[in-house]
Write a protein that holds these residues in place. Structure first.
Motif, PDB file in Angstrom:
ATOM      1  N   GLU A 282      32.210 142.859   0.490  1.00 52.01           N
ATOM      2  CA  GLU A 282      30.862 143.298   0.099  1.00 52.01           C
ATOM      3  C   GLU A 282      29.954 143.462   1.320  1.00 52.01           C
ATOM      4  O   GLU A 282      28.897 142.844   1.448  1.00 52.01           O
ATOM      5  CB  GLU A 282      30.243 142.333  -0.913  1.00 52.01           C
ATOM      6  CG  GLU A 282      29.390 143.060  -1.922  1.00 52.01           C
ATOM      7  CD  GLU A 282      28.911 142.168  -3.069  1.00 52.01           C
ATOM      8  OE1 GLU A 282      28.105 141.272  -2.814  1.00 52.01           O
ATOM      9  OE2 GLU A 282      29.357 142.408  -4.209  1.00 52.01           O
ATOM     10  N   VAL A 283      30.414 144.324   2.217  1.00 51.71           N
ATOM     11  CA  VAL A 283      29.646 144.569   3.451  1.00 51.71           C
ATOM     12  C   VAL A 283      28.718 145.756   3.220  1.00 51.71           C
ATOM     13  O   VAL A 283      29.135 146.789   2.686  1.00 51.71           O
ATOM     14  CB  VAL A 283      30.617 144.878   4.627  1.00 51.71           C
ATOM     15  CG1 VAL A 283      29.838 145.310   5.866  1.00 51.71           C
ATOM     16  CG2 VAL A 283      31.482 143.662   4.926  1.00 51.71           C
ATOM     17  N   ASP A 284      27.459 145.606   3.613  1.00 53.47           N
ATOM     18  CA  ASP A 284      26.524 146.739   3.574  1.00 53.47           C
ATOM     19  C   ASP A 284      26.600 147.465   4.914  1.00 53.47           C
ATOM     20  O   ASP A 284      26.466 146.827   5.960  1.00 53.47           O
ATOM     21  CB  ASP A 284      25.086 146.249   3.378  1.00 53.47           C
ATOM     22  CG  ASP A 284      24.849 145.732   1.976  1.00 53.47           C
ATOM     23  OD1 ASP A 284      25.576 146.150   1.061  1.00 53.47           O
ATOM     24  OD2 ASP A 284      23.944 144.891   1.812  1.00 53.47           O
ATOM     25  N   VAL A 285      26.782 148.777   4.872  1.00 54.51           N
ATOM     26  CA  VAL A 285      26.797 149.561   6.121  1.00 54.51           C
ATOM     27  C   VAL A 285      25.614 150.517   6.097  1.00 54.51           C
ATOM     28  O   VAL A 285      25.457 151.287   5.148  1.00 54.51           O
ATOM     29  CB  VAL A 285      28.121 150.366   6.264  1.00 54.51           C
ATOM     30  CG1 VAL A 285      28.116 151.166   7.573  1.00 54.51           C
ATOM     31  CG2 VAL A 285      29.324 149.441   6.221  1.00 54.51           C
ATOM     32  N   HIS A 286      24.776 150.414   7.122  1.00 54.49           N
ATOM     33  CA  HIS A 286      23.594 151.285   7.200  1.00 54.49           C
ATOM     34  C   HIS A 286      23.633 152.134   8.459  1.00 54.49           C
ATOM     35  O   HIS A 286      23.890 151.608   9.542  1.00 54.49           O
ATOM     36  CB  HIS A 286      22.307 150.457   7.260  1.00 54.49           C
ATOM     37  CG  HIS A 286      22.064 149.631   6.045  1.00 54.49           C
ATOM     38  ND1 HIS A 286      21.781 150.173   4.822  1.00 54.49           N
ATOM     39  CD2 HIS A 286      22.072 148.292   5.864  1.00 54.49           C
ATOM     40  CE1 HIS A 286      21.608 149.211   3.943  1.00 54.49           C
ATOM     41  NE2 HIS A 286      21.796 148.068   4.546  1.00 54.49           N
ATOM     42  N   GLY A 287      23.307 153.411   8.314  1.00 51.78           N
ATOM     43  CA  GLY A 287      23.016 154.219   9.491  1.00 51.78           C
ATOM     44  C   GLY A 287      21.595 153.892   9.927  1.00 51.78           C
ATOM     45  O   GLY A 287      20.765 153.460   9.124  1.00 51.78           O
ATOM     46  N   SER A 288      21.327 154.094  11.212  1.00 48.40           N
ATOM     47  CA  SER A 288      19.959 153.852  11.707  1.00 48.40           C
ATOM     48  C   SER A 288      19.618 155.006  12.634  1.00 48.40           C
ATOM     49  O   SER A 288      20.258 155.192  13.662  1.00 48.40           O
ATOM     50  CB  SER A 288      19.923 152.517  12.453  1.00 48.40           C
ATOM     51  OG  SER A 288      18.605 152.182  12.825  1.00 48.40           O
TER      52      SER A 288
END
Ligand SMILES: NC(=O)c1ccc[n+]([C@@H]2O[C@H](COP(=O)([O-])OP(=O)(O)OC[C@H]3O[C@@H](n4cnc5c(N)ncnc54)[C@H](O)[C@@H]3O)[C@@H](O)[C@H]2O)c1
Ligand SMILES: C[C@@H](O)[C@H](N)C(=O)O
Length: 343
Positions: A282-288
């Motif tokens: 349950e890893v959240d991956v965000h672009g920035s």
């Protein structure tokens, strides 16, 4: 006014250009300090970044600050003499992204030094007054210029919801990684790990307060992070190298339920990720991407002495020596070069 123009890859020409006049909502700024960013160096070396191609002569430089010398007729919150940092991306203010507050995602943004928009390696820039941020006396214009990479760091930490007591792993100890370090510390992170492949960069990161540094050419990152976190993993991993192996490693070192923030621009758009591992943990991956609403925070953090940006400057050069400054910036141990003008 003296202006350094990139006329071909690896070739600047110093031109005398007419000084602009401010529009009704603009301030005219005498530029004092401009940082040399990795993207400037990339345009200098290769004449393009992905789909952004330098087709016409271009003025580079988007990390800038200076002194207001004239204001447009509608401007009430700046006056000549104010020292200001310039936020380099001005959005259209009308599109769906702007209207929902994501002005940094505006597709019509006019971003300094991104073709075809000129940047700040010049004596004067006319810029929308609301994208010019007044610097208090205690903040230098060099620090004002470095509000730009600091903003990238602040936005990345906001994307990762970095909070009090967090363990943050930052991959890549270049200027962006180091600015993420500053922003993460200011957000309350208590344990900050930096990785790199260049020893000098890691020694520098350690001097700047990294709790652990890992040379990934010598040490297995999974093992080092597992040892440091008692097998749990980092709460937030901010990828700030753009190197494919580093991007891939992020999901192995983030804790279950943790967050990965991708800042570094990979040279290949496709980097394989183990999707099952992402789901299972349950890893959240965000672009920035760049930043929004960070300049006020950056200036306040500098005024309060909560962050140090000036310490990353390796050298300052004059506009006339811009070629040499860019060549020096390509050395792997150099973190930040600045161009300083006395206009
Ligand atoms: N998303 C955004 O809005 C945004 C904004 C600015 C910069 N960037 C990108 O962020 C990245 C970092 O920017 P920068 O100016 O600090 O770049 P930089 O090249 O100066 O620094 C990158 C660092 O990563 C290190 N590195 C290389 N391979 C590595 C590996 N396998 N593991 C760990 N470290 C490794 C390098 O030695 C270097 O110190 C670049 O890809 C840049 O294009 C993105
Ligand atoms: C955000 C900024 O630092 C980056 N170099 C860009 O052009 O997007």
């Amino acid at each position: 006014m003296r202006t350094a123009v990139l006329v071909e890859p690896t070739e600047f020409e110093l031109e005398d250009r007419p000084r602009p006049s401010p529009g009704p909502d603009e301030v005219l700024v005498a530029v004092r300090d401009v940082g040399i960013c990795g993207s400037d160096v990339h345009y200098y070396e290769h004449g393009r970044i992905g789909d952004y191609v330098v087709e016409d002569p271009l003025v580079l430089g988007h990390e800038s600050a200076g002194k207001v010398v004239e204001v447009g007729e509608n401007v009430t919150d700046h006056e000549p003499g104010d020292r200001v940092a310039l936020e380099p991306g001005v959005p259209c203010r009308r599109c769906a992204h702007c209207k929902r507050g994501d002005y940094h995602l505006c597709e019509s943004v006019r971003f300094m030094a991104t073709p075809p928009h000129d940047g700040a390696f010049t004596e004067y820039v006319s810029w929308p007054a609301d994208f010019a941020y007044t610097l208090p006396e205690s903040v230098s214009t060099a620090e004002g210029a470095l509000c730009e990479p600091l903003s990238v760091g602040i936005h990345a930490c906001r994307r990762g919801s970095v909070g009090t007591g967090d363990t943050v792993l930052i991959t890549g100890a270049g200027p962006i990684g180091l600015m993420v370090l500053e922003a993460a510390r200011a957000a309350g992170a208590t344990d900050i790990i930096l990785t790199d492949v260049v020893k000098e960069k890691l020694e520098f990161a350690e001097k700047r307060g990294a709790d652990l540094t890992v040379d990934v050419t010598e040490t297995d990152l999974d093992t080092a992070v597992a040892e440091y976190t008692d097998g749990v993993g980092a709460d937030v991993v901010v990828e700030a190298s753009g190197a494919e192996p580093s991007i891939k490693s992020t999901i192995d070192v983030v804790r279950r339920g943790g967050t990965v923030v991708l800042v570094g621009l990979a040279s290949e758009a496709e980097v394989p990720f183990d999707v099952l591992e992402l789901i299972d943990n349950e890893v959240d991956v965000h672009g920035s991407f760049r930043y929004k609403n960070t300049y006020d925070a950056a200036v306040d953090l500098l005024a309060d002495g909560e962050v140090d940006v000036e310490g990353i400057i390796d050298f300052e050069s004059e506009l006339e020596d811009i070629d040499d400054a860019f060549r020096r910036s390509m050395e792997p141990t150099v973190v930040k070069g600045m161009i300083s003008l006395d206009s």
